[in-house]
Design a protein around this motif. Structure first.
Motif, PDB file in Angstrom:
ATOM      1  N   GLN A 241       0.824  -1.203   0.000  1.00  0.00           N
ATOM      2  CA  GLN A 241       0.000   0.000   0.000  1.00  0.00           C
ATOM      3  C   GLN A 241       0.862   1.258   0.000  1.00  0.00           C
ATOM      4  O   GLN A 241       0.511   2.262  -0.621  1.00  0.00           O
ATOM      5  CB  GLN A 241      -0.945  -0.013   1.205  1.00  0.00           C
ATOM      6  CG  GLN A 241      -2.042  -1.065   1.115  1.00  0.00           C
ATOM      7  CD  GLN A 241      -2.829  -0.994  -0.181  1.00  0.00           C
ATOM      8  OE1 GLN A 241      -3.269   0.080  -0.599  1.00  0.00           O
ATOM      9  NE2 GLN A 241      -3.013  -2.146  -0.827  1.00  0.00           N
ATOM     10  N   HIS A 242       1.998   1.199   0.681  1.00  0.00           N
ATOM     11  CA  HIS A 242       2.942   2.318   0.652  1.00  0.00           C
ATOM     12  C   HIS A 242       3.493   2.518  -0.758  1.00  0.00           C
ATOM     13  O   HIS A 242       3.549   3.644  -1.268  1.00  0.00           O
ATOM     14  CB  HIS A 242       4.086   2.059   1.632  1.00  0.00           C
ATOM     15  CG  HIS A 242       5.242   2.984   1.479  1.00  0.00           C
ATOM     16  ND1 HIS A 242       5.194   4.322   1.829  1.00  0.00           N
ATOM     17  CD2 HIS A 242       6.495   2.776   0.975  1.00  0.00           C
ATOM     18  CE1 HIS A 242       6.354   4.895   1.558  1.00  0.00           C
ATOM     19  NE2 HIS A 242       7.161   3.975   1.047  1.00  0.00           N
ATOM     20  N   SER A 245       0.830   3.862  -3.136  1.00  0.00           N
ATOM     21  CA  SER A 245       0.499   5.275  -2.899  1.00  0.00           C
ATOM     22  C   SER A 245       1.475   6.211  -3.577  1.00  0.00           C
ATOM     23  O   SER A 245       1.163   7.379  -3.809  1.00  0.00           O
ATOM     24  CB  SER A 245       0.478   5.561  -1.390  1.00  0.00           C
ATOM     25  OG  SER A 245       1.788   5.541  -0.843  1.00  0.00           O
TER      26      SER A 245
END
Length: 274
Positions: A241-242, A245
């Motif tokens: 998810q990092h 993003s």
């Protein structure tokens, strides 16, 4: 009597005029003195003169004066100017770089499909190409693993008006993936891939804020090894998810993945018979 110009600067030292470009929203430029690269957010008129605010891929904002020859656009020196209020709006672009179609509704789904191996791959394709796929009416489905591909192709039943495209991880000559891909490839089935062990590697390291993707010893889980080498918590879901993003547009991805996805979309949407 011959008159001479008071400017004694040799011609080869004079700067050539730079084209003037309206600072329209979403235009991506680089400020020449700092190297700061970002998209135009707004232009303002201040007591010191007009300014432009840029936003980089990390969401950081910087304000710069609109001075002659102050920016680079696609590698060329330009002079940004305030856009005319009455001027035509600059067409915005999707994350994949395609010209956006304002107000476009999703097209009725085609019979053809694109299957993507891995949930992370599917999320990345959706983030960068989602707008394009909806306009084209292409549905992306999740492929659990390459071993399932022959059964998926048989059940799908590809045809000239229902083509099947497949995106596979680590598709290199001599691999298990390449052998299975060769078994199912045909006139109405196209299997393409990228050379990376995992789709994480298809995101440019600079976009993630790291110098390079680390090398993980053979036999060690690659994603866990990456987290450990980078000093991240060993939570691969949170790590992804990092990474995701940090992906804003196609410019954050490596060319091999870009070419493969674009090839699949063209294959599935091409109305001409092969």
């Amino acid at each position: 009597m011959r008159r001479y110009s008071p400017d004694l600067t040799p011609p080869w030292k004079k700067s050539s005029p730079a084209p003037e470009v309206p600072a329209e929203p979403d235009l991506v430029v680089e400020e020449v003195s700092t190297g700061f690269c970002g998209a135009v957010i707004r232009c303002e008129k201040t007591a010191e003169g007009p300014t432009v605010t840029l936003e980089d891929r990390f969401g950081k904002h910087r304000v710069f004066p609109l001075v002659p020859r102050g920016f680079l656009l696609e590698g060329r020196v330009v002079s940004l100017v305030r856009p005319s209020a009455a001027g035509p709006a600059r067409p915005s672009r999707t994350a994949s770089g395609s010209v956006a179609v304002p107000g476009a509704r999703a097209r009725v789904a085609r019979a053809g499909r694109i299957y993507v191996e891995g949930r992370h791959d599917a999320e990345l394709v959706e983030k960068v190409w989602g707008d394009d796929l909806r306009v084209e009416g292409v549905v992306v489905e999740y492929l659990g693993g390459i071993d399932d591909l022959p059964a998926v192709v048989a059940e799908f039943g590809p045809a000239p008006d229902a083509r099947l495209g497949v995106l596979v991880d680590h598709l290199v000559p001599g691999s298990k993936e390449s052998r299975i891909a060769a078994e199912v490839t045909g006139a109405d089935v196209l299997v393409v891939g990228h050379p990376y062990i995992d789709v994480w590697e298809a995101v440019k390291p600079a976009s993630v804020g790291i110098p390079a993707w680390p090398s993980v010893p053979r036999g060690e889980d690659w994603k866990t090894g990456v987290c450990r080498a980078l000093g991240w918590p060993e939570n691969t879901g949170a790590a992804w998810q990092h990474i995701l993003s940090r992906v804003r547009t196609y410019k954050d991805l490596e060319p091999p993945l870009l070419g493969s996805v674009e090839h699949l979309i063209d294959f599935v949407t091409d109305p001409r018979p092969l």
